[in-house]
Design an enzyme around this catalytic site. Structure first.
Site, short mmCIF file in Angstrom:
data_model
loop_
_atom_site.label_atom_id
_atom_site.label_comp_id
_atom_site.label_asym_id
_atom_site.label_seq_id
_atom_site.Cartn_x
_atom_site.Cartn_y
_atom_site.Cartn_z
N SER A 175 0.83 -1.20 0.00
CA SER A 175 0.00 0.00 0.00
C SER A 175 0.87 1.25 0.00
CB SER A 175 -0.88 -0.01 1.25
OG SER A 175 -1.53 1.22 1.39
N GLY A 196 -3.99 3.49 1.41
CA GLY A 196 -4.92 3.41 2.52
C GLY A 196 -6.10 4.36 2.38
N ILE A 229 3.63 10.67 4.62
CA ILE A 229 2.59 11.10 3.67
C ILE A 229 1.37 11.62 4.44
CG2 ILE A 229 1.14 10.40 1.70
CD1 ILE A 229 4.23 10.22 1.20
N CYS A 273 -0.04 2.81 10.92
CA CYS A 273 0.59 3.98 10.28
C CYS A 273 1.29 4.84 11.33
CB CYS A 273 -0.44 4.82 9.54
SG CYS A 273 0.29 6.36 8.94
N ILE A 281 6.21 -6.06 8.08
CA ILE A 281 5.93 -4.99 9.02
C ILE A 281 5.61 -3.69 8.27
CG2 ILE A 281 7.37 -5.88 10.89
CD1 ILE A 281 9.66 -4.06 9.91
N GLY A 331 12.52 0.20 3.34
CA GLY A 331 13.67 -0.08 2.49
C GLY A 331 14.60 -1.11 3.11
C1 SIN Z 1 1.29 7.45 5.27
O1 SIN Z 1 0.39 7.72 4.46
O2 SIN Z 1 1.71 8.31 6.05
C2 SIN Z 1 1.89 6.07 5.32
C3 SIN Z 1 0.89 5.04 5.60
C4 SIN Z 1 1.39 3.95 6.49
O3 SIN Z 1 2.58 3.87 6.79
O4 SIN Z 1 0.58 3.14 6.95
#
Ligand code: SIN
Length: 306
Positions: free
Chosen positions: A24, A49, A74, A132, A194, A220
């Site tokens: 995702s 997500g 993000i 998240c 994870i 990574g």
């Molecule tokens: C994000 O959109 O900040 C990352 C989503 C995640 O790590 O679950």
């Protein structure tokens, strides 16, 4: 004559044509990268997500490179579940992809509402993001605690109308197997692990954090050994399949996760470097199996002599 190896794997009630899944967040809503990697070539596509309503995400910069990996913050930018069902899902399904929608709620009730909205959609599976690290109400509190994970999973189970779901776990817990077992008991068809590891990067000269959100999630190659250990810990005790995620950028990485017990793998950060990576991994797994005279990945799964 070369024997054609069987790359298909089972994930709960689903049969994936191969064990390679887009994680995702790196593959958008599945079609953005189709020129490089057609979604129907993957075992499963997991979309960005989804929340009940659209989210703008965090301020930029949201990405920062780091030694052996990348940090992201993000902030769960997404189009919202309704727009996904109406606009993004139909062309992705029409392309022939198997699709899992990643969902994120601020409460067990929200997870239940998202599940009920997707129950009658064409998604093949849900991935319940309880992990998240980038927003205060990002589910992390759910994912680090077995009882809260069970609560979120139970809400999905009761509202998903029989749609299979996997729970995406955070490494930020003292006993990940206990959290995974709680998800299994609550009806999850699989777990994935994870999610990224909460981390930070700073700019020395500017005396500033590199991310507007200050902290982010590290993914990574740097996190691969952490993921490998936790996948191994979970696969030993669960009856449901475990999907490995974390620093997978080659067929060897993917095969190592299968060796410690993963049913399938998600490719994340590596797609940001080269969106063709999942296809390369699928092809190289096939070639490795031919070289090893292996007809089915079941021969490797969990075969670690520890
Ligand atoms: C994000 O959109 O900040 C990352 C989503 C995640 O790590 O679950």
């Amino acid at each position: 004559m070369t024997m054609e190896p069987n790359l298909a794997v089972r994930l709960g009630p689903l049969t994936l044509k191969n064990p390679v899944i887009s994680a995702s967040g790196v593959f958008g809503y599945g079609l953005e990268l189709k020129r490089f990697c057609p979604p129907e070539a993957l075992g499963l596509v997991i979309t960005k997500g989804l929340s009940l309503t659209p989210r703008p995400g965090n301020e930029t910069p949201r990405l920062a490179e780091s030694c052996g990996g990348i940090l992201n913050a993000i902030g769960l930018e997404n189009m919202g579940v309704e727009a996904f069902i109406e606009k993004a899902l139909p062309p992705l399904k029409a392309a022939g992809a198997l699709v899992a929608a990643n969902i994120l709620g601020n409460s067990a009730e929200e997870y239940g509402l998202l599940a009920s909205r997707l129950a009658h959609s064409d998604v093949d599976m849900l991935e319940v993001n309880v992990s998240c690290p980038n927003v205060r109400a990002g589910g992390l509190a759910f994912g680090s605690n077995p009882a809260l994970t069970a609560e979120a999973a139970q809400a999905v189970f009761e509202n998903a109308g029989g749609k299979p779901f996997m729970v995406k776990l955070t490494p930020l817990t003292s006993d990940i197997a206990a959290v995974a077992l709680a998800a299994e008991k609550a009806g999850a068809a699989a777990v994935s692990l994870i999610n990224s590891i909460p981390a930070m990067a700073v700019d020395l000269e500017r005396r500033r954090p590199k991310l507007a959100n200050v902290v982010g999630g590290l993914s990574g190659p740097a996190i691969k050994p952490v993921a490998l250990r936790q996948v191994w810990q979970c696969a030993r005790v669960l009856k449901i399949p475990v999907v490995g995620v974390g620093g997978i950028s080659s067929a060897r990485d993917a095969l190592e996760f299968i060796l410690v017990g993963a049913a399938a793998v998600e490719v994340g950060a590596a797609v940001l470097l080269d969106p063709r990576t999942p296809l390369t991994i699928i092809n190289d797994i096939r070639n490795w199996m031919i070289q090893e005279k292996m007809s089915d990945l079941d021969e490797l799964r969990g075969a670690l002599k520890a």
